[in-house]
Design an enzyme around this catalytic site. Structure first.
Site: not given
Length: 324
Positions: A28, A94, A134, A172, A184, A189, A192, A197, A208
Site C-alpha cells: 500500500c 528547457c 522590459c 510561482c 472548492c 499549488c 511551490c 484563492c 480567508h
C-alpha cells in the site's frame, strides 16, 4: 491488519517511517508513493497524518529508479521555486534554473544548460532585450483583458471557458487548471505549495473565506459589491437575534444531551462486558450524575467563549469592512 487495504499481514510487512509512528503494509505504501510522485505531490505526506515522509524512506520504499529520480526533481523544483533569486530559462523545452542572486543591476542572464545558452532578462524573465526597457507582462489566461467579451445570448465562449479554467499561481506563476463548475476555491499549488484563492488569486490563510472579502468557498465568482454590502448589513442587524436563538438552543441541547449521550455509551459498553445487572445500573447512573455536573460547565464555557468571539467578528471585522 493494514489500515489501508484491511488485509492481514505479517509484522515484517509493515515498514517503519521516520516521520511518524503510523504503519501500513509495504504494498500500500509503494502504491501510495507511486501515485503521489506521479501527481507531483511532493513532499509526500503520510497517508494517515500531515507529516511529510522523509526522502530516505521514499527511496527505500520506491522500487522504480525513474520514480525516485522524478521525486528528487520535484523536490529540487519545489526548493528553487521558493527561492526569490531563481530564474527559469524561457526557452522552449528547457527547464534549467539560474541562481541569480544580486543580479538586479546587471540583469542579463545566460542559461547554463549545455546546448541552450539562451539569454534572458532578470526582471521580466523574457528573452534579452538590449534596446529598451522590459516589456509589460503578457496578459495571462486568467486576466480579464485576455478574456473575450460575453456573447449576446449570455453563454461563455470556448475561449472564455478556457480562460476561466486556467489561471496562474500567485507565487510561482505556474499554470493551474481547474474545472470552473463552482467547486472548492481553496487551491494548493503542487509546484511551490502556495495556498491561494481561485477567485481573487491571492495567497490566503484558512480563514480567508470567513472574511468579508466576497470570496466564497464554493462558487464560480466572488460576490458583487452590492450583495456583499447587503450581506454584511444583514449580519450586523441580525446578529443579536441569531446569536440569542443559537444560544437558547445550544444551552438545553448541551446540558441535556451530554448526560443522555454518556448514559447510552456507558450502557452499551456495560452490556458488552460481563457486569451484572446491578453493576450496569450503578455505572450508568454514576456516569449520568457526573455528566449532569459537568454539562453546565461545558455549556457555560461554550456560550461564554463563542458568543463574544462571534460578536467581535460581526461588530469588528464586518463593521470595519463596511466602513471601507
Amino acid at each position: 491488519e493494514c489500515p489501508l487495504c484491511l488485509l492481514p499481514q505479517p509484522p515484517e510487512a509493515f515498514p517503519s517511517l521516520g516521520c511518524c509512528s503510523h504503519r501500513s503494509c509495504r504494498g500500500c505504501l509503494q502504491q501510495y508513493l507511486r501515485l503521489a510522485v506521479t501527481e507531483s505531490r511532493v513532499p509526500v505526506a503520510c497517508p494517515h497524518c500531515p507529516a511529510a515522509i522523509q526522502p530516505h524512506d521514499v527511496h527505500r520504499l520506491l522500487p522504480e529508479p525513474a520514480l525516485r529520480d522524478k521525486y528528487e526533481e520535484f523536490l529540487l523544483r519545489r526548493l528553487l521555486v521558493a527561492d526569490p533569486g531563481t530564474r527559469w530559462c524561457p526557452a522552449p523545452d528547457c527547464s534549467y534554473a539560474v541562481l541569480a542572486h544580486g543580479c538586479a543591476e546587471c540583469p542579463r542572464l545566460t542559461c547554463g544548460r549545455e546546448g541552450c545558452g539562451t539569454e534572458f532578462c532578470y526582471h521580466c524573465r523574457q528573452p534579452w532585450h538590449p534596446e529598451g526597457p522590459c516589456a509589460p507582462p503578457t496578459p495571462s489566461l486568467a486576466t480579464p483583458s485576455a478574456q473575450p467579451e460575453e456573447p449576446a445570448h449570455g453563454e461563455a465562449t470556448p475561449d472564455r471557458a478556457e480562460a476561466e479554467d486556467i489561471k496562474v499561481c500567485p507565487r510561482c506563476s505556474a499554470f493551474i487548471m481547474k474545472i470552473n463548475d463552482g467547486s472548492c476555491n481553496r487551491m494548493n499549488c503542487t509546484v511551490c505549495g502556495c495556498l491561494f484563492c481561485w477567485l481573487c488569486l491571492q495567497e490566503i490563510s484558512d480563514v480567508h473565506f470567513l472574511s468579508p472579502s466576497g470570496c466564497t468557498f464554493w462558487g464560480k465568482r466572488p460576490w458583487s459589491r452590492t450583495r456583499r454590502i447587503l450581506w454584511q448589513l444583514g449580519m450586523v442587524l441580525g446578529a443579536p437575534m441569531v446569536i440569542s436563538l443559537a444560544a437558547g438552543v445550544a444551552v438545553p441541547v448541551i446540558t441535556i444531551g451530554i448526560p443522555i449521550y454518556m448514559g447510552r455509551k456507558v450502557l452499551a459498553a456495560s452490556r458488552r462486558s460481563s457486569l451484572s445487572g446491578c453493576q450496569q445500573c450503578l455505572s450508568v447512573t454514576s456516569s449520568v450524575l457526573l455528566s449532569l455536573f459537568v454539562s453546565p460547565i461545558i455549556t457555560a464555557l461554550t456560550v461564554g467563549v463563542g458568543v463574544p468571539l462571534v460578536l467581535t467578528y460581526v461588530y469588528g471585522t464586518v463593521v470595519l469592512s463596511l466602513c471601507r
